[in-house]
Design an enzyme around this catalytic site. Sequence first.
Site, PDB file in Angstrom:
ATOM      1  N   CYS A  64       0.752  -0.600  -0.638  1.00 46.25           N
ATOM      2  CA  CYS A  64      -0.458   0.008  -0.120  1.00 46.25           C
ATOM      3  C   CYS A  64       0.933   1.258  -0.036  1.00 46.25           C
ATOM      4  O   CYS A  64       1.792   1.270   0.751  1.00 46.25           O
ATOM      5  CB  CYS A  64      -0.820  -0.289   0.983  1.00 46.25           C
ATOM      6  N   CYS A  71       0.274  -0.410  10.410  1.00 45.12           N
ATOM      7  CA  CYS A  71      -0.414  -1.365   9.227  1.00 45.12           C
ATOM      8  C   CYS A  71       1.048  -1.612   8.966  1.00 45.12           C
ATOM      9  O   CYS A  71       1.863  -1.671   8.226  1.00 45.12           O
ATOM     10  CB  CYS A  71      -0.424  -0.964   8.169  1.00 45.12           C
ATOM     11  N   CYS A 139     -19.774  -5.242   3.171  1.00 46.64           N
ATOM     12  CA  CYS A 139     -18.829  -3.987   3.975  1.00 46.64           C
ATOM     13  C   CYS A 139     -17.456  -4.168   2.848  1.00 46.64           C
ATOM     14  O   CYS A 139     -16.905  -5.182   2.264  1.00 46.64           O
ATOM     15  CB  CYS A 139     -18.586  -4.384   5.216  1.00 46.64           C
TER      16      CYS A 139
HETATM   17  N1  SAM Z   1      -6.355   0.382   2.920  1.00 44.97           N
HETATM   18  C1  SAM Z   1      -8.083   0.810   3.934  1.00 44.97           C
HETATM   19  C2  SAM Z   1      -7.940   2.566   4.964  1.00 44.97           C
HETATM   20  O1  SAM Z   1      -6.593   1.733   5.580  1.00 44.97           O
HETATM   21  O2  SAM Z   1      -9.184   2.321   5.068  1.00 44.97           O
HETATM   22  C3  SAM Z   1      -8.492  -0.354   3.979  1.00 44.97           C
HETATM   23  C4  SAM Z   1      -7.623  -1.000   4.664  1.00 44.97           C
HETATM   24  S1  SAM Z   1      -7.450  -0.813   6.511  1.00 44.97           S
HETATM   25  C5  SAM Z   1      -6.363  -2.323   7.026  1.00 44.97           C
HETATM   26  C6  SAM Z   1      -8.177  -0.640   7.666  1.00 44.97           C
HETATM   27  C7  SAM Z   1      -8.311  -0.038   9.097  1.00 44.97           C
HETATM   28  O3  SAM Z   1      -7.457  -1.140  10.286  1.00 44.97           O
HETATM   29  C8  SAM Z   1      -7.203   1.086   9.146  1.00 44.97           C
HETATM   30  O4  SAM Z   1      -8.004   2.525   8.929  1.00 44.97           O
HETATM   31  C9  SAM Z   1      -6.941   0.424  10.876  1.00 44.97           C
HETATM   32  O5  SAM Z   1      -8.150   0.889  11.604  1.00 44.97           O
HETATM   33  C10 SAM Z   1      -6.998  -0.777  11.112  1.00 44.97           C
HETATM   34  N2  SAM Z   1      -5.893  -1.287  11.094  1.00 44.97           N
HETATM   35  C11 SAM Z   1      -4.993  -1.454  10.308  1.00 44.97           C
HETATM   36  N3  SAM Z   1      -3.886  -1.862  10.985  1.00 44.97           N
HETATM   37  C12 SAM Z   1      -4.010  -2.345  12.170  1.00 44.97           C
HETATM   38  C13 SAM Z   1      -3.002  -3.080  13.318  1.00 44.97           C
HETATM   39  N4  SAM Z   1      -1.802  -3.723  13.166  1.00 44.97           N
HETATM   40  N5  SAM Z   1      -4.414  -2.726  14.318  1.00 44.97           N
HETATM   41  C14 SAM Z   1      -5.099  -2.302  14.759  1.00 44.97           C
HETATM   42  N6  SAM Z   1      -6.510  -2.199  13.751  1.00 44.97           N
HETATM   43  C15 SAM Z   1      -5.472  -2.048  11.874  1.00 44.97           C
HETATM   44 FE1  SF4 Z   2      -2.525   0.487   3.033  1.00 41.25          FE
HETATM   45 FE2  SF4 Z   2      -3.053  -0.009   5.747  1.00 41.25          FE
HETATM   46 FE3  SF4 Z   2      -3.260   2.818   5.208  1.00 41.25          FE
HETATM   47 FE4  SF4 Z   2      -4.827   1.388   4.585  1.00 41.25          FE
HETATM   48  S1  SF4 Z   2      -4.330   0.875   7.500  1.00 41.25           S
HETATM   49  S2  SF4 Z   2      -4.388   2.812   4.093  1.00 41.25           S
HETATM   50  S3  SF4 Z   2      -4.003  -0.431   3.488  1.00 41.25           S
HETATM   51  S4  SF4 Z   2      -0.869   1.908   4.299  1.00 41.25           S
END
Ligand code: SAM
Ligand code: SF4
Length: 330
Positions: A64, A71, A139
């Site tokens: 990403c 993340c 979703c």
């Molecule tokens: N890329 C898209 C976005 O960021 O909107 C969708 C996927 S993203 C993984 C969705 C959400 O997952 C993020 O906004 C964050 O709140 C949550 N998330 C991601 N990594 C995480 C982690 N290591 N622990 C807890 N929540 C996490």
């Molecule tokens: Fe990309 Fe992870 Fe951020 Fe979603 S949460 S925008 S997958 S870097």
Amino acid sequence: MTSLLSDIDLLAQPRINWTREEAGAIYRAPFNDLMFAAQSVHRKGHSANHVQTSQLLSIKTGGCAEDCGYCNQSAHFDTGLAASKLMPLDEVLSAAEKAKAGGATRFCMGAAWRELKARDEDKICDMISGVKAMGMETCVTLGMLSDGQAEKLRSAGLDYYNHNLDTAPEDYGRVISTRTYQDRLDTLARVRGAGIHVCTGGIVGMGEDEAARIGLLTELACMEPHPESVPINHLVGVANTPLGDSEPLDGIDFVRTIATARILMPKSMVRLSAGREGMSKELQALCFLAGANSIFVGEELLTTPNPEQREDFDLFQTLGIEPMAMPAAE
Ligand code: SAM
Ligand code: SF4
Ligand code: DTB
């Protein structure tokens, strides 16, 4: 007891003019007062012993362009995760069938994208309509949307769009630099404008202070109308990410966060989201008592582990919780 918590009938009516001072007074109230009010508000708007279950699938993993400091999937950090292309439709639909057979009522498809690109729109719409045809709620979480895209997703049968505020506006720059808070709000406005249910929440346990948690909850509670679904994630620490080594949030503070969300957004579904793998059954029970009424089920979230089906079944049995039934089709 703070006067803010004394009138349960009043608290049970959604309002969107919460101040940080009020939210802070609720968050910091004596724990028993907070829990009593949260559970009382919960019972006014929701079934006391039912919890909704959603299942996630990562339909496009890793690589990403965003730099979200928590993340596993950001291309900015070397987390060792293998990136993949968009999953083919048949694989997505068979995962949804399995999720349905396991009892999940909503299927949430997540892509590690900064934004949805025009070339992927039709493929995503086919996934949405295929899952919808199985009778599950749909979703997706695909990053930012531009004009017209939300309408297209809605026409394909999308029920919910997840896009988290993640933290308070003043804490945002510590966590993400590649997009702004306003970008997030703009996408949420497009989702709302297209008639899709809004799923938005945040992450705690990433080294934020109490004011940031209260600030996040206040932002969510001042959205008009309130988001239908509010995921509260506890950080799943990922090695080699900037926030991966954060000190986990104290369990009682986590429960306070859930209880405050429940009181500030009395009609919303509050999801005890990522991070359950590291939580005791007692801590999860306190979260349900505080008004959480949704979880992610299945052994994987997007890229990190979640409790096994058997463990969640046992937890529900122990607590006398019933999974919510599939809602009637609209
Ligand atoms: N890329 C898209 C976005 O960021 O909107 C969708 C996927 S993203 C993984 C969705 C959400 O997952 C993020 O906004 C964050 O709140 C949550 N998330 C991601 N990594 C995480 C982690 N290591 N622990 C807890 N929540 C996490
Ligand atoms: Fe990309 Fe992870 Fe951020 Fe979603 S949460 S925008 S997958 S870097
Ligand atoms: C949300 O608030 N939590 C989910 C869902 N929305 C997309 C994602 C949690 C991801 C946890 C880290 C991972 O598994 O990669």
